[in-house]
Each structure stands twice: as structure tokens, then as C-alpha cells.
Design a protein around this motif. Structure first.
Motif, PDB file in Angstrom:
ATOM      1  N   ARG A   2       0.836  -1.192   0.000  1.00 15.36           N
ATOM      2  CA  ARG A   2       0.000   0.000   0.000  1.00 15.36           C
ATOM      3  C   ARG A   2       0.879   1.253   0.000  1.00 15.36           C
ATOM      4  NH1 ARG A   2      -5.293   1.401   1.328  1.00 15.36           N
ATOM      5  NH2 ARG A   2      -5.605   3.361   2.459  1.00 15.36           N
ATOM      6  N   ILE A   3       0.607   2.142  -0.945  1.00  9.21           N
ATOM      7  CA  ILE A   3       1.322   3.413  -1.064  1.00  9.21           C
ATOM      8  C   ILE A   3       0.370   4.536  -0.698  1.00  9.21           C
ATOM      9  CG2 ILE A   3       2.494   4.994  -2.643  1.00  9.21           C
ATOM     10  CD1 ILE A   3       3.342   2.564  -4.297  1.00  9.21           C
ATOM     11  N   ALA A   4       0.826   5.408   0.188  1.00  8.84           N
ATOM     12  CA  ALA A   4       0.023   6.557   0.607  1.00  8.84           C
ATOM     13  C   ALA A   4       0.638   7.840   0.054  1.00  8.84           C
ATOM     14  CB  ALA A   4      -0.038   6.642   2.131  1.00  8.84           C
ATOM     15  N   ASP A  32      -1.532  -1.002  -4.161  1.00  6.76           N
ATOM     16  CA  ASP A  32      -2.740  -0.261  -3.819  1.00  6.76           C
ATOM     17  C   ASP A  32      -2.309   1.150  -3.470  1.00  6.76           C
ATOM     18  OD1 ASP A  32      -4.444  -2.485  -4.042  1.00  6.76           O
ATOM     19  OD2 ASP A  32      -3.953  -3.131  -2.012  1.00  6.76           O
ATOM     20  N   VAL A  33      -3.026   2.147  -3.965  1.00  3.37           N
ATOM     21  CA  VAL A  33      -2.650   3.535  -3.730  1.00  3.37           C
ATOM     22  C   VAL A  33      -3.795   4.272  -3.055  1.00  3.37           C
ATOM     23  CG1 VAL A  33      -1.841   5.693  -4.756  1.00  3.37           C
ATOM     24  CG2 VAL A  33      -1.145   3.510  -5.756  1.00  3.37           C
ATOM     25  N   ALA A  34      -3.467   4.990  -1.988  1.00  2.40           N
ATOM     26  CA  ALA A  34      -4.432   5.833  -1.289  1.00  2.40           C
ATOM     27  C   ALA A  34      -3.915   7.261  -1.308  1.00  2.40           C
ATOM     28  CB  ALA A  34      -4.617   5.360   0.148  1.00  2.40           C
ATOM     29  N   ALA A  43      -1.847  21.763  -7.047  1.00  6.61           N
ATOM     30  CA  ALA A  43      -1.230  21.453  -8.338  1.00  6.61           C
ATOM     31  C   ALA A  43      -2.278  21.241  -9.423  1.00  6.61           C
ATOM     32  CB  ALA A  43      -0.349  20.215  -8.211  1.00  6.61           C
ATOM     33  N   SER A  44      -3.506  21.673  -9.147  1.00  2.01           N
ATOM     34  CA  SER A  44      -4.613  21.594 -10.115  1.00  2.01           C
ATOM     35  C   SER A  44      -5.005  20.162 -10.449  1.00  2.01           C
ATOM     36  CB  SER A  44      -4.262  22.365 -11.401  1.00  2.01           C
ATOM     37  OG  SER A  44      -3.958  23.712 -11.120  1.00  2.01           O
ATOM     38  N   ILE A  45      -4.925  19.272  -9.453  1.00  2.00           N
ATOM     39  CA  ILE A  45      -5.346  17.885  -9.630  1.00  2.00           C
ATOM     40  C   ILE A  45      -6.507  17.632  -8.672  1.00  2.00           C
ATOM     41  CG2 ILE A  45      -4.670  15.457  -9.617  1.00  2.00           C
ATOM     42  CD1 ILE A  45      -1.748  16.394  -9.815  1.00  2.00           C
ATOM     43  N   ALA A  46      -7.671  17.339  -9.222  1.00  2.79           N
ATOM     44  CA  ALA A  46      -8.860  17.113  -8.407  1.00  2.79           C
ATOM     45  C   ALA A  46      -8.846  15.704  -7.814  1.00  2.79           C
ATOM     46  CB  ALA A  46     -10.118  17.303  -9.254  1.00  2.79           C
ATOM     47  N   ASP A  47      -9.523  15.547  -6.688  1.00  6.01           N
ATOM     48  CA  ASP A  47      -9.627  14.219  -6.078  1.00  6.01           C
ATOM     49  C   ASP A  47     -10.195  13.191  -7.048  1.00  6.01           C
ATOM     50  OD1 ASP A  47      -8.621  15.178  -3.695  1.00  6.01           O
ATOM     51  OD2 ASP A  47     -10.569  15.355  -2.698  1.00  6.01           O
ATOM     52  N   GLN A  48     -11.139  13.618  -7.890  1.00  8.28           N
ATOM     53  CA  GLN A  48     -11.763  12.696  -8.823  1.00  8.28           C
ATOM     54  C   GLN A  48     -10.749  12.138  -9.821  1.00  8.28           C
ATOM     55  OE1 GLN A  48     -14.895  11.530  -8.485  1.00  8.28           O
ATOM     56  NE2 GLN A  48     -14.277  10.059 -10.080  1.00  8.28           N
ATOM     57  N   ALA A  49      -9.746  12.927 -10.159  1.00 13.18           N
ATOM     58  CA  ALA A  49      -8.716  12.446 -11.088  1.00 13.18           C
ATOM     59  C   ALA A  49      -7.964  11.267 -10.482  1.00 13.18           C
ATOM     60  CB  ALA A  49      -7.751  13.575 -11.435  1.00 13.18           C
ATOM     61  N   TYR A  50      -7.738  11.317  -9.176  1.00 12.68           N
ATOM     62  CA  TYR A  50      -7.083  10.189  -8.505  1.00 12.68           C
ATOM     63  C   TYR A  50      -8.010   8.979  -8.475  1.00 12.68           C
ATOM     64  CZ  TYR A  50      -3.430  13.391  -6.842  1.00 12.68           C
ATOM     65  OH  TYR A  50      -2.391  14.279  -6.768  1.00 12.68           O
ATOM     66  N   THR A  56      -7.849   5.154  -3.957  1.00 13.14           N
ATOM     67  CA  THR A  56      -8.879   5.521  -2.991  1.00 13.14           C
ATOM     68  C   THR A  56      -8.511   6.883  -2.415  1.00 13.14           C
ATOM     69  OG1 THR A  56      -7.717   4.386  -1.192  1.00 13.14           O
ATOM     70  CG2 THR A  56      -9.369   3.124  -2.404  1.00 13.14           C
ATOM     71  N   VAL A  57      -9.496   7.693  -2.123  1.00  8.55           N
ATOM     72  CA  VAL A  57      -9.273   9.038  -1.600  1.00  8.55           C
ATOM     73  C   VAL A  57     -10.004   9.169  -0.269  1.00  8.55           C
ATOM     74  CG1 VAL A  57      -9.566  11.517  -1.997  1.00  8.55           C
ATOM     75  CG2 VAL A  57      -9.038  10.001  -3.920  1.00  8.55           C
ATOM     76  N   GLY A  58      -9.299   9.606   0.758  1.00  8.05           N
ATOM     77  CA  GLY A  58      -9.923   9.742   2.070  1.00  8.05           C
ATOM     78  C   GLY A  58      -9.143  10.696   2.949  1.00  8.05           C
ATOM     79  N   ASP A  59      -9.496  10.727   4.226  1.00  2.82           N
ATOM     80  CA  ASP A  59      -8.781  11.614   5.137  1.00  2.82           C
ATOM     81  C   ASP A  59      -7.403  11.029   5.445  1.00  2.82           C
ATOM     82  OD1 ASP A  59      -9.163   9.589   7.018  1.00  2.82           O
ATOM     83  OD2 ASP A  59     -10.786  10.632   8.044  1.00  2.82           O
ATOM     84  N   ARG A  60      -6.611  11.755   6.220  1.00  5.52           N
ATOM     85  CA  ARG A  60      -5.227  11.340   6.456  1.00  5.52           C
ATOM     86  C   ARG A  60      -5.168   9.984   7.178  1.00  5.52           C
ATOM     87  NH1 ARG A  60      -0.919  14.779   5.941  1.00  5.52           N
ATOM     88  NH2 ARG A  60       1.096  14.117   6.782  1.00  5.52           N
ATOM     89  N   SER A  61      -6.050   9.793   8.144  1.00  7.37           N
ATOM     90  CA  SER A  61      -6.049   8.541   8.896  1.00  7.37           C
ATOM     91  C   SER A  61      -6.324   7.351   7.987  1.00  7.37           C
ATOM     92  CB  SER A  61      -7.088   8.619  10.014  1.00  7.37           C
ATOM     93  OG  SER A  61      -7.146   7.400  10.716  1.00  7.37           O
ATOM     94  N   ALA A  62      -7.338   7.487   7.125  1.00  9.92           N
ATOM     95  CA  ALA A  62      -7.682   6.393   6.213  1.00  9.92           C
ATOM     96  C   ALA A  62      -6.581   6.165   5.187  1.00  9.92           C
ATOM     97  CB  ALA A  62      -8.998   6.707   5.512  1.00  9.92           C
TER      98      ALA A  62
END
Length: 375
Positions: A2-4, A32-34, A43-50, A56-62
Motif C-alpha cells: 500500500r502506497i500513501a 494499492d494507492v491511497a 497542483a490543479s489535480i482534483a480528487d476525482q482524477a485520482y 482511494t481518496v480519504g482523510d489522512r487517517s484512512a
């Protein structure tokens, strides 16, 4: 594995350590990338692009939960890394000499800290070199920042109303940033000159169409210092260079200084007297201001005016080009990890040459020889 990818919280930092492009490539390797929510906004990259890239996109803890590798631009605060796997790799620009307490904290927490700025300057590591990729953009941006403050045209212009002379730009320090500054100033039409303590750079300056300004017949630094950087100048060379530069700098419109010595304060290249010798309206851009500055009177994070001369001291210049800087930085990290990817292990396995060079901590201890030598 897993890569954060973490969001940056340092003041003024707009870059991100992973882009949609590199996220997609990591996933193709089997990781797996979070990504922390909002990490790419600067940097003009939206969460949806990830998400579209498969992360997966979430808070820092997740994001950190069970992470084996944590990617950052600047080193994250160790106390904010709770949830990462035991022995997790922290891969970022860690500023080890200035942030030694943070490095010690990584060791105490059991993390393996990998300082990307310690990447050896060898052929096979060129695509992993964050200092080169970010310095390249810094040199470009320094010219644009200088032009914005200068308030006059760069190229010579011949008009019916008369001729406008080309701006005179002097670049001090001909590393990656300096070479890009020369090239950019030339493209904008300036009359460019440059200097460095390494005699080998004279041909590089000339190849870009600039005029080399070098001290002759005084021992300086014939070759490059450790890792491709310049070392410190001899007292005799410093005196001769100061005399040469004093005469030259008074005629310049824009001066760009780029000189850095790893692990030490930036060398002083321009004195207050030399600043005073410049014409009102002239500009100096100090790219080393965060390491103490090449220019006397430079202030980190500010543009100051001294006797009609503007001294530009922007912090974190690559972050002022956040989208491109992030793209290059993220590719450096991917090139590094993918080069050592072991398919059987399902994760990267470092070799001694590069692993030992960039590894700061391991097994609860600081293991970097470069850091241990400073204590």
C-alpha cells in the motif's frame, strides 16, 4: 503493498508527491494507492482524477492505514503518521541537515526514512533526481520573476521611436538552475553572462550563447566537488572573484544567484557594496535565500528594495510552478520505486549503491553516514 500519497501542510507548499499519471503506473505494478483528500488541489489535480486513476481518496487517517510506503514532497511530521505499517518507508525531500530532530523522530518511530535529495548523481539515477528536476524549474522561474520585477523589456527592440537596448542578465552559479536560467534569459532576448567556480562550466555557458565571466590564473575549483556540486572556494579565489564580479555586476540589469553547498549555508556571492553599485531599477533574484542567501540583504519570502535595487527572495520557487513541479517530482518518485520493484516480493527492494546513499533511518536508528558525521 500500500502506497500513501499525503497532502502537504508546510506553508506555501502547493506541490504533491503523486499525480494521476503516477498513481495509475503504481497500480499497474500491483500496488494499492491511497491519496489524502485535497492533496492535489494546489497542483490543479482534483480528487476525482485520482479516483479515476484507481486510487482511494480519504482523510489522512484512512490514507495512512497500513501504508507500507508514504510519499511526500516535504517530510511529514512524524506525529501525523499514526497508522502507517511498522517499518514503513517515508519517501520525500527530508532536508536532513536542517531537520535532524525530525529524522531522529522517524528513527524512534521505527520508520525507514529515504531522503530523495541524497540520491547519488550517477547515470542510472538521473531520472530519480528531484534536485535536478526541481532546480530546472527554479532556474526558469527565477528569470520570469526577475523580468516581472524589472519592469522593462528583455530583448532589443528597434522601433520608429528609437531602439530599446537588450537587458543584461548575469547568472552566478552554473548548475542545473543556472543553466536553465541562462537558456531562458537567452530565449527572452537578453544579453547573458554567467560565472561559476568550476572551470568545466565555461564550455556549458558558451554552448548556450552566453558570455563566461571567469577568474583567470587563480586556483579555484578545477573539477566538481562531491556529488557534482561545487565545493568551497579558496580565499585567493574568493578575493579575485569578488574583484571581477564587482566590476561586472555594476553594469547588469538583472542578477540571478543559484549557488548552494549541500549541508552548509549558501555562499555569499553579492555584498551590500556590490548591490549599491547597481543602477536603480536593477533586480537580483536569490535562489539560495532559504539556505542563508547568496546576496547580502536578501530576505526569505520577500521582495525588498535597497537603494533602488530590488532583491527577490521567494521561498520554495518550484512550488510557484506547482503543476509542472509536481509532475516531475512524482515521476522522480515513481522512477525510483519502479526501478527496484521486485515482482515476487510485490514491493521495491533497494540495492546498496542507491539504498545506502539515501537511507537515513532503519531499525530504530539513524544510519546515514552523512548525518552521523555531523554529530
Amino acid at each position: 503493498m500500500r502506497i500513501a500519497v499525503l497532502a502537504e501542510h508546510a506553508p506555501g507548499e502547493r506541490r504533491v508527491a503523486g499525480t494521476a499519471e503516477t498513481v495509475r503506473k503504481f497500480i499497474a505494478l500491483g500496488a494499492d494507492v491511497a491519496v489524502e483528500a485535497g492533496a492535489g488541489i494546489g497542483a490543479s489535480i482534483a480528487d476525482q482524477a485520482y479516483r479515476d486513476a484507481g486510487a482511494t481518496v480519504g482523510d489522512r487517517s484512512a490514507t495512512l492505514a497500513g501504508a507500507d510506503v508514504v510519499l511526500g514532497v516535504q517530510g511529514p511530521d512524524p506525529v501525523t503518521l499514526s497508522g502507517a505499517a511498522p517499518g514503513a518507508w517515508i519517501v520525500a525531500s527530508l532536508n536532513p541537515f536542517a531537520e535532524r530532530a525530525r529524522v531522529d523522530a522517524y528513527a524512534a518511530a521505527g520508520y525507514e526514512a529515504l531522503a530523495m535529495e541524497f540520491m547519488p548523481r550517477i547515470t542510472r539515477a538521473q531520472s530519480m533526481d528531484i534536485l535536478s528536476s526541481q532546480s530546472n524549474l527554479s532556474g526558469y522561474k527565477a528569470v520570469l520573476d526577475g523580468a516581472a520585477e524589472y519592469g522593462r523589456a528583455f530583448p532589443m527592440m528597434m522601433t520608429a521611436a528609437g531602439t530599446i537596448s537588450a537587458a543584461k542578465v548575469f547568472v552566478m552559479g552554473v548548475g542545473v538552475a543556472g543553466l536553465q536560467a541562462i537558456a531562458t534569459a537567452r530565449r527572452l532576448g537578453a544579453q547573458v553572462s554567467a560565472t561559476d567556480v568550476r572551470s568545466a562550466t565555461k564550455e556549458q555557458i558558451q554552448s548556450l550563447g552566453a558570455k563566461p565571466i571567469f577568474v583567470e590564473n587563480v586556483a579555484g575549483i578545477e573539477g566538481e566537488g562531491s556529488g557534482g556540486y561545487a565545493g568551497e572556494m579558496s580565499p585567493e579565489y574568493q578575493a579575485a572573484q569578488a574583484e571581477l564580479v564587482t566590476a561586472h555586476i555594476a553594469k547588469q540589469d538583472i542578477v540571478i544567484t543559484t549557488a548552494l553547498i549541500p549541508g552548509r549555508p549558501a555562499p555569499r556571492l553579492v555584498s551590500a557594496a556590490q548591490v549599491a553599485s547597481m543602477k536603480p531599477g536593477s533586480v537580483i533574484v536569490d535562489l539560495a535565500v532559504e539556505q542563508g542567501g547568496n546576496v547580502e540583504g536578501a530576505v526569505a519570502g520577500a521582495v525588498v528594495e535597497v537603494g533602488g535595487v530590488k532583491i527577490v527572495g521567494h521561498r520554495n520557487v518550484p512550488s510557484r510552478l506547482a503543476a509542472d513541479a509536481s509532475a516531475l517530482f512524482a515521476r522522480n518518485l515513481f522512477n525510483f520505486l519502479s526501478a527496484f520493484w521486485d515482482k515476487d516480493a510485490g514491493r521495491p527492494v533497494l540495492d546498496a549503491e542507491i539504498g545506502d546513499a539515501i537511507r537515513l533511518t532503519r531499525g530504530g536508528k539513524v544510519v546515514s553516514p552523512r548525518l552521523l558525521e555531523t554529530r
